[in-house]
Design a protein around this motif. Sequence first.
Motif, PDB file in Angstrom:
ATOM      1  N   LYS A 215       0.806  -1.404   0.086  1.00  0.00           N
ATOM      2  CA  LYS A 215      -0.074   0.073   0.034  1.00  0.00           C
ATOM      3  C   LYS A 215       0.780   1.230  -0.037  1.00  0.00           C
ATOM      4  N   PHE A 231       6.742   6.380   8.405  1.00  0.00           N
ATOM      5  CA  PHE A 231       5.485   5.534   8.320  1.00  0.00           C
ATOM      6  C   PHE A 231       5.359   4.578   7.193  1.00  0.00           C
ATOM      7  N   LYS A 234       7.813   1.695   7.722  1.00  0.00           N
ATOM      8  CA  LYS A 234       7.327   0.652   8.694  1.00  0.00           C
ATOM      9  C   LYS A 234       6.255  -0.043   8.355  1.00  0.00           C
ATOM     10  N   ARG A 235       5.271   0.741   7.456  1.00  0.00           N
ATOM     11  CA  ARG A 235       4.172  -0.165   6.918  1.00  0.00           C
ATOM     12  C   ARG A 235       4.763  -1.271   5.735  1.00  0.00           C
ATOM     13  N   GLN A 238       6.381  -4.263   7.955  1.00  0.00           N
ATOM     14  CA  GLN A 238       5.080  -5.075   8.504  1.00  0.00           C
ATOM     15  C   GLN A 238       4.522  -5.896   7.729  1.00  0.00           C
TER      16      GLN A 238
END
Length: 343
Positions: A215, A231, A234-235, A238
Amino acid sequence: MQKESVITKIAFFFNKVLALATFLAYILPFLTPKLFPFLSVLTLLMPLFLILNFAFFTVWILQLKRKAVLSGIVLLIGFTFINKFYKFSETDLPESPSDFKLMSYNVRLFNLYEWLPVKDIPEQITDVIQDYNPDILCLQEYSPNSKVRLRNFPYRYVKVYGERNKYGQAIFSKYEIINSGEIDFPNTSNNVIYTDLVRQKDTIRVYSMHLQSIKISTDIHEKFDENKSKFIFKRISQAFSEQQLQAEIIREHFAQCPYSKIICGDMNNSAFSYVYRTIKGEMKDAFEEAGTGFGKSYNFDFYPARIDYVLTDKDFTIKTYRTDTKVKLSDHFPVYTRISLEK
């Protein structure tokens, strides 16, 4: 001895940093993303690293500098990776009675939420599918739509979720489906579906996958700052950790499959990743066997991203492979391949 300029020293410093980052990217496909989730992001940049190393190598060679050795070694060690990134020649083997055609396409819900300012996306996608006329069709991000007319397929397996707006995956086939099922992933709507198809005297298992999305498509166009960058990284980290679990679940399912198998669809990761390596195993990558160019499958402006795949067992012969980048009806491009199974 001629004294080096400041620009040369700075350029070689960045060359050394690039070489180190590239070596790390070489190693990462063999390490689980959960161990180094932040570093795993480097695998997405592998094509860029290879291009920049080649650029440095060329510059130093033209200047007859020994500094070219560094990038030369990097490129030599990574030679096996280059074929995953770019193919210089295309394979198009003659047709035979044992051939069949497969198409995989992430259709982005047939533009259900009007991401594209075009009203007849479902009809246009139908036309594309009819033009290619595949024997097996795997659709990711599928949503039932009355405007999608897939009448050439007497057999189908559709798995969708949701109450109001349904979404999921579908496999359409001209061959009889004798068995079907789903590989469910924990804590996500992503999954894998599969069908066992009878073709002539052979039974073939076809998997359609849609792994965890990273995404980043909308964020990349926005203004970057430190918080935004953290951000996004990090996404991505994950998502890669979740994909690791999903890939390992798929491998476990593969071990129980009694038939020759094909897995295709949206992996949401590069061919340089642990996730790709885990799922592929000893299977063939149709792009590496018969593709050409970058094999770009995701409509991303700044990067030739190949995240959609067709992988087959070794007893299949890949005769044709292409991604149709002229078809801009989704955020992905349709992937088409002609395959033969000769036992």
